[in-house]
Design an enzyme around this catalytic site. Structure first.
Site, PDB file in Angstrom:
ATOM      1  CB  SER A 152      -0.905   0.015   1.237  1.00  0.00           C
ATOM      2  OG  SER A 152      -1.563   1.258   1.387  1.00  0.00           O
ATOM      3  CE1 TYR A 166      -4.073  -2.091   4.857  1.00  0.00           C
ATOM      4  CE2 TYR A 166      -3.338   0.162   4.475  1.00  0.00           C
ATOM      5  CZ  TYR A 166      -3.749  -1.060   3.990  1.00  0.00           C
ATOM      6  OH  TYR A 166      -3.824  -1.272   2.632  1.00  0.00           O
TER       7      TYR A 166
END
Length: 262
Positions: A152, A166
Site C-alpha cells: 500500500s 495497517y
C-alpha cells in the site's frame, strides 16, 4: 519478442489469497481472463465459491476454491497440503489478504496490532514459507516462479487517517518482500510488491464515500484505480516481460505519493 509471448500467462498456476473480493477479485479475474489456472483462498468459503463460479463462466482460464482462515496456523498448513494434492507446482503466489483497523490514537486498541500484523505481515511469511516447495518445483533461472505482495502507498507515506497498525504492517511487508527477493531469488523465485493507492473495494468503500472527491483531487491522474490497472501489473510481473524484476516496489497509485500538496 512479440507481445503475445512477452505477456503470456496461459496455463500458469496461480494462487491468490483474498482472491474472492476487492483487489484480490480484480487480480483473479485478470489471470483467468488470460488463460491461467487460479486458486482462490480466503476464510469466506461462500465468497470463494461465488467468485469461482463467476470467473469460470468468463474463462478461458479456470478458478478453484481452497477456503482457509489465515489467522489459524493449522488452516495455513491445510491450504498448502490441499494445494499440493491438486498441483505439482505453483507459478505465481499473490499475497493479497489483508485487514485494516481505524481508531483515534488515544483509543487505538492493543488487539488491533495483533489482528492486523498477523494477517498483513506474519501470515504472508507463513504462507510463502509453506508454499515455497511448490514455487521451486518447476522454477528455473530463465523462468522463475513469482511472489507478488500487495502492499500500500500507506506503507510509503504517512497516512492522514489513523490506521496505525495497517500502515506499519504494509511498510513491514514492503521490506519483507525485499528480504524474500534476496533469499528466494537464489532459488529462482522472484518477490515484488505492488504498493496500491485507492481502488474500489470493501476496505476502501467508506473512505471513498466520505472523501472520494478530495482523494481524486490529490492524485495527478485524477481518478481511482481500476481492475485493469492492478490486474495488468500482476500480469506483467507474472509473465516473461517481468521475469528479471526482483525486489521491486511498484507504486500503483496514479501518482498520489509524488503529487504536490501545495
Amino acid at each position: 519478442m512479440d507481445r503475445s509471448t512477452l505477456f503470456d500467462v496461459t496455463g500458469k498456476v496461480v494462487l491468490v489469497t483474498g482472491g474472492a473480493k476487492g483487489i484480490g477479485r480484480m487480480i483473479s479475474e485478470g489471470y483467468v481472463a488470460n488463460g491461467a489456472k487460479v486458486y482462490i483462498s480466503s476464510r469466506d468459503a461462500k465468497a470463494c465459491d461465488k467468485a469461482c463460479a463467476e470467473l469460470n463462466a468468463l474463462g478461458p482460464g479456470s478458478a478453484h476454491a481452497i477456503p482457509a482462515d489465515f489467522y489459524k496456523l493449522e488452516d495455513c498448513k491445510r491450504l498448502a497440503e490441499e494445494f499440493r494434492k491438486r498441483e505439482d507446482h505453483l507459478d505465481v503466489l499473490v499475497n493479497n489478504s489483508g485487514s485494516n483497523w481505524g481508531a483515534s490514537f488515544d483509543e487505538y486498541p492493543d488487539a488491533a496490532w495483533t489482528r492486523v500484523l498477523t494477517l498483513n505481515l506474519h501470515r504472508v511469511f507463513t504462507i510463502t514459507q509453506l508454499l515455497t516447495p511448490s514455487l521451486e518445483a518447476k522454477a528455473g533461472q530463465d523462468s522463475p516462479s513469482r511472489i507478488i505482495n500487495i502492499g500500500s502507498v500507506d506503507g510509503l507515506r504517512v497516512p492522514t487517517l489513523e490506521t496505525f497498525a495497517y500502515s506499519s504492517s504494509k511498510a513491514g511487508l514492503h521490506h519483507l518482500s525485499r528480504v524474500l527477493a534476496n533469499h528466494l531469488g537464489k532459488r529462482h523465485i522472484t518477490s515484488n510488491v505492488i504498493a496500491c493507492g485507492p481502488f474500489e473495494s470493501k476496505m476502501m468503500a467508506q473512505t471513498l464515500k466520505d472523501f472520494g472527491e478530495s482523494i481524486k483531487a490529490g492524485i495527478p491522474l485524477n481518478r481511482i484505480g481500476s481492475p485493469e490497472d492492478v490486474a495488468g501489473t500482476c500480469l506483467f510481473l507474472s509473465s516473461r516481460a517481468g521475469s528479471y524484476v526482483n525486489g521491486a516496489t511498484i507504486t500503483l497509485d496514479g501518482g498520489s505519493v509524488i503529487g504536490s500538496k501545495i
